[in-house]
Design a protein around this motif. Structure first.
Motif, PDB file in Angstrom:
ATOM      1  N   GLN A   9       8.547   0.699   6.176  1.00  0.00           N
ATOM      2  CA  GLN A   9       9.469  -0.410   5.994  1.00  0.00           C
ATOM      3  C   GLN A   9      10.781  -0.083   6.683  1.00  0.00           C
ATOM      4  O   GLN A   9      11.171   1.059   6.807  1.00  0.00           O
ATOM      5  CB  GLN A   9       9.727  -0.663   4.507  1.00  0.00           C
ATOM      6  N   CYS A  10      11.430  -1.115   7.127  1.00  0.00           N
ATOM      7  CA  CYS A  10      12.690  -0.883   7.823  1.00  0.00           C
ATOM      8  C   CYS A  10      13.793  -0.520   6.842  1.00  0.00           C
ATOM      9  O   CYS A  10      14.772   0.108   7.205  1.00  0.00           O
ATOM     10  CB  CYS A  10      13.068  -2.089   8.672  1.00  0.00           C
ATOM     11  N   CYS A  11      13.639  -0.902   5.598  1.00  0.00           N
ATOM     12  CA  CYS A  11      14.639  -0.565   4.600  1.00  0.00           C
ATOM     13  C   CYS A  11      13.957   0.223   3.500  1.00  0.00           C
ATOM     14  O   CYS A  11      12.999  -0.242   2.879  1.00  0.00           O
ATOM     15  CB  CYS A  11      15.244  -1.835   3.988  1.00  0.00           C
ATOM     16  N   TRP A  12      14.452   1.438   3.262  1.00  0.00           N
ATOM     17  CA  TRP A  12      13.851   2.304   2.245  1.00  0.00           C
ATOM     18  C   TRP A  12      14.867   2.533   1.161  1.00  0.00           C
ATOM     19  O   TRP A  12      16.046   2.801   1.418  1.00  0.00           O
ATOM     20  CB  TRP A  12      13.434   3.621   2.907  1.00  0.00           C
ATOM     21  N   ASP A  13      14.403   2.470  -0.030  1.00  0.00           N
ATOM     22  CA  ASP A  13      15.300   2.652  -1.169  1.00  0.00           C
ATOM     23  C   ASP A  13      14.800   3.843  -1.972  1.00  0.00           C
ATOM     24  O   ASP A  13      13.624   3.913  -2.342  1.00  0.00           O
ATOM     25  CB  ASP A  13      15.311   1.382  -2.028  1.00  0.00           C
ATOM     26  N   PHE A  14      15.684   4.792  -2.212  1.00  0.00           N
ATOM     27  CA  PHE A  14      15.338   6.014  -2.918  1.00  0.00           C
ATOM     28  C   PHE A  14      14.777   5.710  -4.307  1.00  0.00           C
ATOM     29  O   PHE A  14      13.845   6.358  -4.770  1.00  0.00           O
ATOM     30  CB  PHE A  14      16.586   6.889  -3.023  1.00  0.00           C
ATOM     31  N   SER A  15      15.301   4.737  -4.957  1.00  0.00           N
ATOM     32  CA  SER A  15      14.867   4.403  -6.316  1.00  0.00           C
ATOM     33  C   SER A  15      13.454   3.853  -6.351  1.00  0.00           C
ATOM     34  O   SER A  15      12.781   3.904  -7.382  1.00  0.00           O
ATOM     35  CB  SER A  15      15.822   3.403  -6.955  1.00  0.00           C
ATOM     36  N   ASP A  16      12.945   3.391  -5.186  1.00  0.00           N
ATOM     37  CA  ASP A  16      11.583   2.859  -5.143  1.00  0.00           C
ATOM     38  C   ASP A  16      10.547   3.971  -4.994  1.00  0.00           C
ATOM     39  O   ASP A  16       9.346   3.736  -5.154  1.00  0.00           O
ATOM     40  CB  ASP A  16      11.423   1.886  -3.974  1.00  0.00           C
ATOM     41  N   THR A  17      10.948   5.190  -4.685  1.00  0.00           N
ATOM     42  CA  THR A  17      10.019   6.300  -4.459  1.00  0.00           C
ATOM     43  C   THR A  17       9.641   6.895  -5.803  1.00  0.00           C
ATOM     44  O   THR A  17      10.513   7.250  -6.597  1.00  0.00           O
ATOM     45  CB  THR A  17      10.672   7.389  -3.590  1.00  0.00           C
ATOM     46  N   PRO A  18       8.330   7.013  -6.066  1.00  0.00           N
ATOM     47  CA  PRO A  18       7.896   7.609  -7.339  1.00  0.00           C
ATOM     48  C   PRO A  18       8.331   9.080  -7.428  1.00  0.00           C
ATOM     49  O   PRO A  18       8.380   9.801  -6.428  1.00  0.00           O
ATOM     50  CB  PRO A  18       6.378   7.499  -7.310  1.00  0.00           C
ATOM     51  N   PHE A  19       8.620   9.540  -8.606  1.00  0.00           N
ATOM     52  CA  PHE A  19       9.079  10.893  -8.845  1.00  0.00           C
ATOM     53  C   PHE A  19       8.072  11.936  -8.384  1.00  0.00           C
ATOM     54  O   PHE A  19       8.449  12.987  -7.851  1.00  0.00           O
ATOM     55  CB  PHE A  19       9.382  11.061 -10.346  1.00  0.00           C
ATOM     56  N   LEU A  20       6.787  11.656  -8.559  1.00  0.00           N
ATOM     57  CA  LEU A  20       5.719  12.584  -8.152  1.00  0.00           C
ATOM     58  C   LEU A  20       5.783  12.840  -6.652  1.00  0.00           C
ATOM     59  O   LEU A  20       5.664  13.991  -6.209  1.00  0.00           O
ATOM     60  CB  LEU A  20       4.354  12.014  -8.548  1.00  0.00           C
ATOM     61  N   TYR A  21       6.003  11.824  -5.858  1.00  0.00           N
ATOM     62  CA  TYR A  21       6.102  11.986  -4.393  1.00  0.00           C
ATOM     63  C   TYR A  21       7.333  12.825  -4.009  1.00  0.00           C
ATOM     64  O   TYR A  21       7.277  13.656  -3.107  1.00  0.00           O
ATOM     65  CB  TYR A  21       6.165  10.643  -3.686  1.00  0.00           C
ATOM     66  N   LEU A  22       8.431  12.553  -4.722  1.00  0.00           N
ATOM     67  CA  LEU A  22       9.632  13.330  -4.449  1.00  0.00           C
ATOM     68  C   LEU A  22       9.411  14.806  -4.786  1.00  0.00           C
ATOM     69  O   LEU A  22       9.814  15.699  -4.046  1.00  0.00           O
ATOM     70  CB  LEU A  22      10.821  12.784  -5.245  1.00  0.00           C
ATOM     71  N   GLU A  23       8.753  15.056  -5.909  1.00  0.00           N
ATOM     72  CA  GLU A  23       8.480  16.429  -6.321  1.00  0.00           C
ATOM     73  C   GLU A  23       7.565  17.142  -5.307  1.00  0.00           C
ATOM     74  O   GLU A  23       7.805  18.287  -4.938  1.00  0.00           O
ATOM     75  CB  GLU A  23       7.846  16.435  -7.724  1.00  0.00           C
ATOM     76  N   GLN A  24       6.538  16.449  -4.829  1.00  0.00           N
ATOM     77  CA  GLN A  24       5.634  17.025  -3.822  1.00  0.00           C
ATOM     78  C   GLN A  24       6.387  17.321  -2.516  1.00  0.00           C
ATOM     79  O   GLN A  24       6.184  18.358  -1.886  1.00  0.00           O
ATOM     80  CB  GLN A  24       4.463  16.078  -3.558  1.00  0.00           C
ATOM     81  N   SER A  25       7.254  16.438  -2.130  1.00  0.00           N
ATOM     82  CA  SER A  25       8.041  16.635  -0.914  1.00  0.00           C
ATOM     83  C   SER A  25       8.965  17.844  -1.054  1.00  0.00           C
ATOM     84  O   SER A  25       9.126  18.646  -0.118  1.00  0.00           O
ATOM     85  CB  SER A  25       8.874  15.390  -0.600  1.00  0.00           C
ATOM     86  N   VAL A  26       9.556  17.993  -2.234  1.00  0.00           N
ATOM     87  CA  VAL A  26      10.429  19.142  -2.481  1.00  0.00           C
ATOM     88  C   VAL A  26       9.618  20.427  -2.422  1.00  0.00           C
ATOM     89  O   VAL A  26      10.048  21.429  -1.824  1.00  0.00           O
ATOM     90  CB  VAL A  26      11.161  18.990  -3.837  1.00  0.00           C
ATOM     91  N   HIS A  27       8.426  20.433  -3.010  1.00  0.00           N
ATOM     92  CA  HIS A  27       7.572  21.625  -2.966  1.00  0.00           C
ATOM     93  C   HIS A  27       7.168  21.968  -1.531  1.00  0.00           C
ATOM     94  O   HIS A  27       7.157  23.140  -1.140  1.00  0.00           O
ATOM     95  CB  HIS A  27       6.324  21.426  -3.857  1.00  0.00           C
TER      96      HIS A  27
END
Length: 112
Positions: free
Chosen positions: A2-20
């Motif tokens: 998407q051309c516009c991404w919103d941090f709040s729309d990203t599920p926590f699980l995906y963020l955690e996997q990305s951090v790992h």
């Protein structure tokens, strides 16, 4: 994407996997950096040793070159002396033979 991404729309699980994944990549990069740093340090030490050996060899070669020049000059002088000696011996032998021939000639003439 998407051309516009919103941090709040990203599920926590995906963020955690990305951090790992990011942490794992950082650990891999750190390990690779340490390994390469150690290899670089070893290569640097080897280079310094090679430079020292090279300097020692250069000094030895210069010394041998000087000795070689001296020996070459000495050899030239010895050859010249040898040639002069051979020439003088040849001349002496010729004189002795000439004297002997003259003596024989005188004896021969006296006998006649």
């Amino acid at each position: 994407l998407q051309c516009c991404w919103d941090f709040s729309d990203t599920p926590f699980l995906y963020l955690e996997q990305s951090v790992h994944r990011l942490q794992s990549n950082c650990c891999n990069l750190r390990a690779q950096h340490e390994r390469i740093s150690a290899e670089l340090q070893t290569a640097h030490e080897e280079m310094l040793q090679c430079q020292h050996r090279n300097k020692t060899l250069e000094e030895a070669v210069k010394k041998m070159h000087k000795q070689n020049v001296k020996l070459r000059d000495k050899l030239k002088k010895q050859k010249l002396k040898r040639n002069n000696l051979a020439k003088n011996v040849g001349e002496y032998v010729a004189k002795v033979q000439k004297r002997q021939a003259e003596k024989y000639q005188q004896k021969y003439e006296e006998c006649e």
